[in-house]
Design an enzyme around this catalytic site. Structure first.
Site, PDB file in Angstrom:
ATOM      1  N   ASP A  70     -16.166  27.371 -18.647  1.00  0.00           N
ATOM      2  CA  ASP A  70     -15.146  28.213 -19.257  1.00  0.00           C
ATOM      3  C   ASP A  70     -14.899  27.860 -20.745  1.00  0.00           C
ATOM      4  OD1 ASP A  70     -12.996  30.073 -18.897  1.00  0.00           O
ATOM      5  OD2 ASP A  70     -11.635  28.356 -19.039  1.00  0.00           O
ATOM      6  N   GLY A  71     -14.659  26.579 -21.006  1.00  0.00           N
ATOM      7  CA  GLY A  71     -14.379  26.122 -22.375  1.00  0.00           C
ATOM      8  C   GLY A  71     -15.557  26.410 -23.296  1.00  0.00           C
TER       9      GLY A  71
ATOM     10  N   MET B  22     -13.649  17.341  -5.745  1.00  0.00           N
ATOM     11  CA  MET B  22     -13.342  17.865  -7.089  1.00  0.00           C
ATOM     12  C   MET B  22     -13.064  19.367  -7.035  1.00  0.00           C
ATOM     13  SD  MET B  22     -15.900  15.938  -9.680  1.00  0.00           S
ATOM     14  CE  MET B  22     -15.437  14.393 -10.439  1.00  0.00           C
TER      15      MET B  22
ATOM     16  N   ASP C  61     -17.326  23.611 -10.048  1.00  0.00           N
ATOM     17  CA  ASP C  61     -16.024  24.084  -9.550  1.00  0.00           C
ATOM     18  C   ASP C  61     -16.030  25.545  -9.092  1.00  0.00           C
ATOM     19  OD1 ASP C  61     -15.175  21.578 -10.387  1.00  0.00           O
ATOM     20  OD2 ASP C  61     -14.405  22.329 -12.295  1.00  0.00           O
TER      21      ASP C  61
ATOM     22  N   ARG D 138      -7.061   6.693   6.356  1.00  0.00           N
ATOM     23  CA  ARG D 138      -7.954   6.148   5.332  1.00  0.00           C
ATOM     24  C   ARG D 138      -8.293   7.256   4.342  1.00  0.00           C
ATOM     25  NH1 ARG D 138      -6.316   2.188   7.165  1.00  0.00           N
ATOM     26  NH2 ARG D 138      -7.434   0.330   7.897  1.00  0.00           N
TER      27      ARG D 138
ATOM     28  N   ARG E 163     -11.108  20.930  -9.923  1.00  0.00           N
ATOM     29  CA  ARG E 163     -10.001  21.195 -10.852  1.00  0.00           C
ATOM     30  C   ARG E 163      -8.937  22.094 -10.222  1.00  0.00           C
ATOM     31  NH1 ARG E 163     -10.436  18.366 -15.428  1.00  0.00           N
ATOM     32  NH2 ARG E 163      -8.340  19.024 -15.967  1.00  0.00           N
TER      33      ARG E 163
HETATM   34  O1  F6P Z   1     -15.365  20.622 -14.062  1.00  0.00           O
HETATM   35  C1  F6P Z   1     -16.178  19.767 -13.337  1.00  0.00           C
HETATM   36  C2  F6P Z   1     -15.434  18.509 -12.979  1.00  0.00           C
HETATM   37  O2  F6P Z   1     -16.306  17.679 -12.226  1.00  0.00           O
HETATM   38  C3  F6P Z   1     -14.117  18.721 -12.236  1.00  0.00           C
HETATM   39  O3  F6P Z   1     -14.311  19.045 -10.892  1.00  0.00           O
HETATM   40  C4  F6P Z   1     -13.427  17.413 -12.498  1.00  0.00           C
HETATM   41  O4  F6P Z   1     -12.035  17.522 -12.431  1.00  0.00           O
HETATM   42  C5  F6P Z   1     -13.853  17.090 -13.895  1.00  0.00           C
HETATM   43  O5  F6P Z   1     -15.055  17.799 -14.133  1.00  0.00           O
HETATM   44  C6  F6P Z   1     -14.084  15.638 -14.144  1.00  0.00           C
HETATM   45  O6  F6P Z   1     -14.342  15.475 -15.483  1.00  0.00           O
HETATM   46  P1  F6P Z   1     -14.887  14.119 -16.112  1.00  0.00           P
HETATM   47  O7  F6P Z   1     -16.356  14.065 -15.819  1.00  0.00           O
HETATM   48  O8  F6P Z   1     -14.614  14.285 -17.565  1.00  0.00           O
HETATM   49  O9  F6P Z   1     -14.158  12.999 -15.481  1.00  0.00           O
END
Ligand code: F6P
Length: 365
Positions: A120-121, A186, A144, A283, A188
């Protein structure tokens, strides 16, 4: 004959399939004899830095790389040319707009096309550069799956596969110890990886950012498992999940990063369950970056390769300002504007959520 030049770069977090895109572009370009394929190292830093770090993507460099994870061009999420982090002597960081400098440097390279592979960015950056006269084409990437202009992004299937394999391993140990296993994945602000993993693995509970959870409902579902005599339970939680009363778990990003760092909700949930009276042993497993590592699964290799070929073909047609996409099983393209308009949240009214509920998965809502 002067050759036409195409520059490729990868930006943002890495993702399985990036090398397959690079190879796809390079292989397709080689069929047109008059094209030279170049790569900028570490996103746009390769162009911005002095000396510049731009490498020819020869067949020797790109042969067989589609099976490799990561990116041969390296990447960074701290080189947004519009908000470029500059560290001051006192250690503080300020952000500067270096987009005009970048445009000048890109123009000086006399490029016929620039292919920006990123999320996206990165595609927002593509749009700014396109508006400033750079012939840009975007290729979407992210594990993501949070880009709405494409049905799916490459890297996502690989992340789901890795998470599912890990989930399967937790099942046997949960069963042996009568434990509640919480696995954090992960994603986001989107719950795609979590929900796909929960369905594939057979979790009882799946907590995602799009559906804030009620801890009492989560506990009730766990207690039901123990009452039925099964005596173990599996929870998949997305790193961006949050309770109805409460907030997400986020830390300050690295120096120069625009984003907060997610991660750690599994521990928060574990504590909340204990506080709510959960009697079972719990856990936590936080999968983290293994989800992004290693070789892409076949689906992602194919999708990424097709995206690469399509991106080059858009350049050949001089069809700039667009991002390649998969829509209704067709490889197509959308304008960069449409590509970055909307975040791809998981719709809580979608069939995916409905079906998950049908399978007995609780969202704690
Ligand atoms: O956007 C991909 C991602 O792996 C996300 O799922 C996660 O929050 C983020 O990047 C982690 O970023 P970094 O590699 O900067 O820790």
């Amino acid at each position: 004959m002067t050759k036409k030049k195409i520059l490729i770069l990868t930006g943002g977090g890495d993702c399985p399939g990036l090398n397959a895109v690079i190879r796809g572009i390079a292989k397709r370009a080689r069929k047109e004899k008059e094209w030279e394929v170049l790569g900028s190292m570490e996103a746009f830093n390769g162009v911005l830095n002095t000396p510049q770090e731009i490498i020819p993507l020869t067949s020797k460099r790109t042969a067989g790389i589609h099976v490799k994870g990561g990116t041969i061009l390296k990447t960074t999420n701290k080189a947004n040319p519009i908000k470029y982090p500059i560290e001051k002597p006192d250690g503080t960081v300020v952000f500067e707009d270096r987009s005009d400098e970048l445009v000048k440097k890109l123009k000086a390279l006399k490029l016929d096309a620039v292919i920006n592979i990123g999320g996206d960015g990165s595609q927002k950056i593509s749009k700014v550069l396109f508006d400033k006269g750079i012939p840009v084409i975007g290729v979407p990437k992210t594990i993501d799956n949070d880009l709405s202009a494409t049905d799916v992004t490459f890297g996502f299937q690989t992340a789901v596969q890795i998470a599912t394999d890990s989930f399967d391993k937790l099942v046997t140990t949960a069963e042996s110890h009568h434990r509640v296993m919480i696995m954090e994945v992960m994603g986001r602000d989107a719950g795609w990886i979590a929900l796909h993993t929960a369905i594939a693995g057979g979790a009882e509970i799946c907590l995602i950012p799009e559906i804030p959870y009620d801890i009492r409902k989560v506990l009730k579902r766990i207690e039901l498992r123990y009452k039925k005599g099964k005596g173990f339970a599996h929870v998949v939680i997305a790193e961006g999940a949050k309770p109805k009363e409460g907030s997400i778990v986020a830390r300050k990003g690295d120096k120069g990063s625009e984003h907060v760092r997610l991660g750690g909700v599994a521990y928060q949930l574990s504590q909340q369950l204990k506080d709510a009276g959960c009697q079972a042993e719990i856990r936590e497993t936080v999968l983290g970056h293994v989800q992004r590592g290693g070789s892409p699964v076949a689906f992602d290799r194919v999708l990424a390769s097709l995206f690469g070929v399509k991106a080059f073909e858009l350049a050949l047609e001089k069809n700039f300002g667009r991002m390649v996409a998969l829509r209704n099983n067709e490889i197509t393209s959308v304008t960069l504007e449409d590509a970055t308009k909307q975040y791809n949240f998981l719709n809580r009214d979608s069939y995916l959520v409905k079906a998950a509920k049908g399978l007995g998965i609780s969202f704690g809502d």
